[in-house]
Design a protein around this motif. Structure first.
Motif, PDB file in Angstrom:
ATOM      1  N   PHE A  25      11.062   2.184  -9.916  1.00 50.59           N
ATOM      2  CA  PHE A  25      10.663   0.927  -9.286  1.00 50.59           C
ATOM      3  C   PHE A  25      10.247  -0.117 -10.323  1.00 50.59           C
ATOM      4  CE2 PHE A  25       9.554   3.642  -5.432  1.00 50.59           C
ATOM      5  CZ  PHE A  25      10.700   3.279  -4.746  1.00 50.59           C
ATOM      6  N   TRP A  26       9.676   0.341 -11.453  1.00 55.29           N
ATOM      7  CA  TRP A  26       9.154  -0.596 -12.452  1.00 55.29           C
ATOM      8  C   TRP A  26       9.949  -0.573 -13.749  1.00 55.29           C
ATOM      9  CZ3 TRP A  26       6.293  -4.148 -10.458  1.00 55.29           C
ATOM     10  CH2 TRP A  26       5.585  -3.866  -9.278  1.00 55.29           C
TER      11      TRP A  26
ATOM     12  N   GLU B  32       0.720  -2.157  -6.639  1.00 58.40           N
ATOM     13  CA  GLU B  32       1.173  -3.546  -6.557  1.00 58.40           C
ATOM     14  C   GLU B  32       1.697  -3.836  -5.152  1.00 58.40           C
ATOM     15  OE1 GLU B  32       1.060  -6.002  -8.690  1.00 58.40           O
ATOM     16  OE2 GLU B  32       0.227  -4.896 -10.392  1.00 58.40           O
ATOM     17  N   GLN B  33       1.231  -4.954  -4.576  1.00 63.20           N
ATOM     18  CA  GLN B  33       1.619  -5.287  -3.208  1.00 63.20           C
ATOM     19  C   GLN B  33       2.908  -6.094  -3.140  1.00 63.20           C
ATOM     20  OE1 GLN B  33      -1.661  -6.820  -0.852  1.00 63.20           O
ATOM     21  NE2 GLN B  33      -3.135  -5.853  -2.233  1.00 63.20           N
TER      22      GLN B  33
ATOM     23  N   HIS C 143      11.968  -3.787  -4.489  1.00 63.49           N
ATOM     24  CA  HIS C 143      11.476  -3.146  -3.272  1.00 63.49           C
ATOM     25  C   HIS C 143      10.059  -3.612  -2.975  1.00 63.49           C
ATOM     26  CE1 HIS C 143      14.622  -0.366  -4.740  1.00 63.49           C
ATOM     27  NE2 HIS C 143      14.843  -0.143  -3.449  1.00 63.49           N
ATOM     28  N   ASN C 144       9.790  -3.893  -1.699  1.00 63.99           N
ATOM     29  CA  ASN C 144       8.436  -4.295  -1.308  1.00 63.99           C
ATOM     30  C   ASN C 144       7.545  -3.070  -1.131  1.00 63.99           C
ATOM     31  OD1 ASN C 144       8.948  -3.190   1.252  1.00 63.99           O
ATOM     32  ND2 ASN C 144       9.645  -5.154   2.069  1.00 63.99           N
ATOM     33  N   LEU C 145       6.270  -3.312  -0.834  1.00 58.45           N
ATOM     34  CA  LEU C 145       5.295  -2.224  -0.752  1.00 58.45           C
ATOM     35  C   LEU C 145       5.652  -1.218   0.325  1.00 58.45           C
ATOM     36  CD1 LEU C 145       2.645  -0.854  -1.482  1.00 58.45           C
ATOM     37  CD2 LEU C 145       1.455  -2.464   0.011  1.00 58.45           C
ATOM     38  N   PHE C 146       6.063  -1.696   1.484  1.00 59.57           N
ATOM     39  CA  PHE C 146       6.387  -0.782   2.586  1.00 59.57           C
ATOM     40  C   PHE C 146       7.509   0.180   2.192  1.00 59.57           C
ATOM     41  CE2 PHE C 146       8.975   0.343   6.276  1.00 59.57           C
ATOM     42  CZ  PHE C 146       8.026   0.956   7.076  1.00 59.57           C
TER      43      PHE C 146
ATOM     44  N   VAL D 120      -1.934   6.433   2.406  1.00 60.28           N
ATOM     45  CA  VAL D 120      -2.813   6.045   1.295  1.00 60.28           C
ATOM     46  C   VAL D 120      -2.249   4.855   0.531  1.00 60.28           C
ATOM     47  CG1 VAL D 120      -3.703   6.796  -0.957  1.00 60.28           C
ATOM     48  CG2 VAL D 120      -3.871   8.314   1.016  1.00 60.28           C
ATOM     49  N   LEU D 121      -0.933   4.866   0.306  1.00 56.28           N
ATOM     50  CA  LEU D 121      -0.323   3.796  -0.485  1.00 56.28           C
ATOM     51  C   LEU D 121      -0.156   2.497   0.301  1.00 56.28           C
ATOM     52  CD1 LEU D 121       2.435   5.792  -2.405  1.00 56.28           C
ATOM     53  CD2 LEU D 121       0.219   5.025  -3.263  1.00 56.28           C
ATOM     54  N   TYR D 122       0.270   2.606   1.557  1.00 60.84           N
ATOM     55  CA  TYR D 122       0.604   1.385   2.301  1.00 60.84           C
ATOM     56  C   TYR D 122      -0.600   0.782   3.017  1.00 60.84           C
ATOM     57  CZ  TYR D 122       2.986  -1.869   5.394  1.00 60.84           C
ATOM     58  OH  TYR D 122       3.389  -3.007   6.050  1.00 60.84           O
TER      59      TYR D 122
END
Length: 260
Positions: free
Chosen positions: A104-105, A38-39, A46-49, A28-30
């Motif tokens: 992450f944020w 956020e992509q 950290h990136n989206l993956f 769902v997220l990736y």
């Protein structure tokens, strides 16, 4: 002596929840980019993956802890408790996800509105794999129950008796009939069918626990509580004040089975 064979519960449901919840959240997220995630890179770099993967892994870890560790102390015993247990699993997974989200944020979303928003979004996603596993488990239980049923029919096929494997005690030959003794609501009952012991065995070829111990008896050796041997005579104690004789020629084979 306790039952010779013990029931080993399946972990399919536990592993299904553990694996599917994490995979579904990652998907769902990736791939779907759910909830407007956020992509780009997060504040933590950290990136989206990677973020989607970590969210999925920690969700699986949360469900694993509930299914394999906490379930040893808190065992749901009815449908209401099962629903509560599932909601608790989702709630705990949401809290883990909220902590990761803020990591992450850089804790910029550490307030109640963000918490309740994530709790609702996470719960709506997790309900899908939880319900899928529940439906699959229900289907599996029906299939398993059908496989563990024994069917006894009269010679003409007009009369039949269906029993769970563990409820069958023994079958006794009575002239042209067989008398089937079984448990129903913890009480011993019996049914008379016109048939022979040989045909009875042929009707359930996959049930290997129904063995011959006497020319007039077949016994479900799963239900043997203990054996009594005096000189050349052996009796099988099935509990409920039931004692089945063993012919001398079967004593050795019965002894080997009960010693396993």
């Amino acid at each position: 002596m306790k039952n010779i064979l013990k029931y080993h519960p399946s972990y399919n449901k536990k592993w299904g929840l553990t694996i599917l919840t994490g995979l579904f959240l990652f998907f769902v997220l990736y791939f779907y980019e759910g909830f407007g995630i956020e992509q780009g890179l997060s504040f933590s770099g950290h990136n989206l993956f990677i973020r989607a993967l970590i969210f999925g892994l920690f969700t699986s870890l949360s469900f694993y802890i509930h299914e394999f560790l906490l379930s040893k102390f808190l065992v749901p015993k009815n449908n209401i408790q099962n629903v509560f247990w599932a909601l608790l699993e989702i709630f705990m997974g949401a809290n883990v996800t909220f902590l990761l989200f803020n990591y992450f944020w850089n804790w910029t979303e550490w307030f109640w509105n963000a918490y309740f928003l994530l709790l609702g979004e996470y719960s709506s996603v997790m309900l899908i794999p939880v319900i899928m596993v529940w439906l699959w488990g229900k289907t599996q239980r029906k299939i398993e129950a059908a496989h563990h049923m024994l069917t006894f029919k009269s010679e003409n096929g007009k009369h039949q008796l269906k029993l769970k494997e563990e409820n069958l005690l023994f079958i006794k030959s009575e002239d042209n009939y067989v008398e089937i003794h079984y448990l129903s609501n913890h009480k011993v009952k019996h049914e008379l069918l016109r048939n022979t012991l040989k045909r009875i065995q042929e009707q359930n070829p996959t049930f290997h626990y129904l063995i011959k111990c006497h020319r007039s008896y077949l016994v479900n050796y799963q239900n043997i509580q203990q054996t009594q041997l005096a000189k050349s005579r052996m009796l099988l104690d099935l509990g409920h004040d039931l004692f089945i004789p063993v012919s001398p020629k079967y004593i050795e084979s019965i002894t080997k089975l009960t010693d396993q």
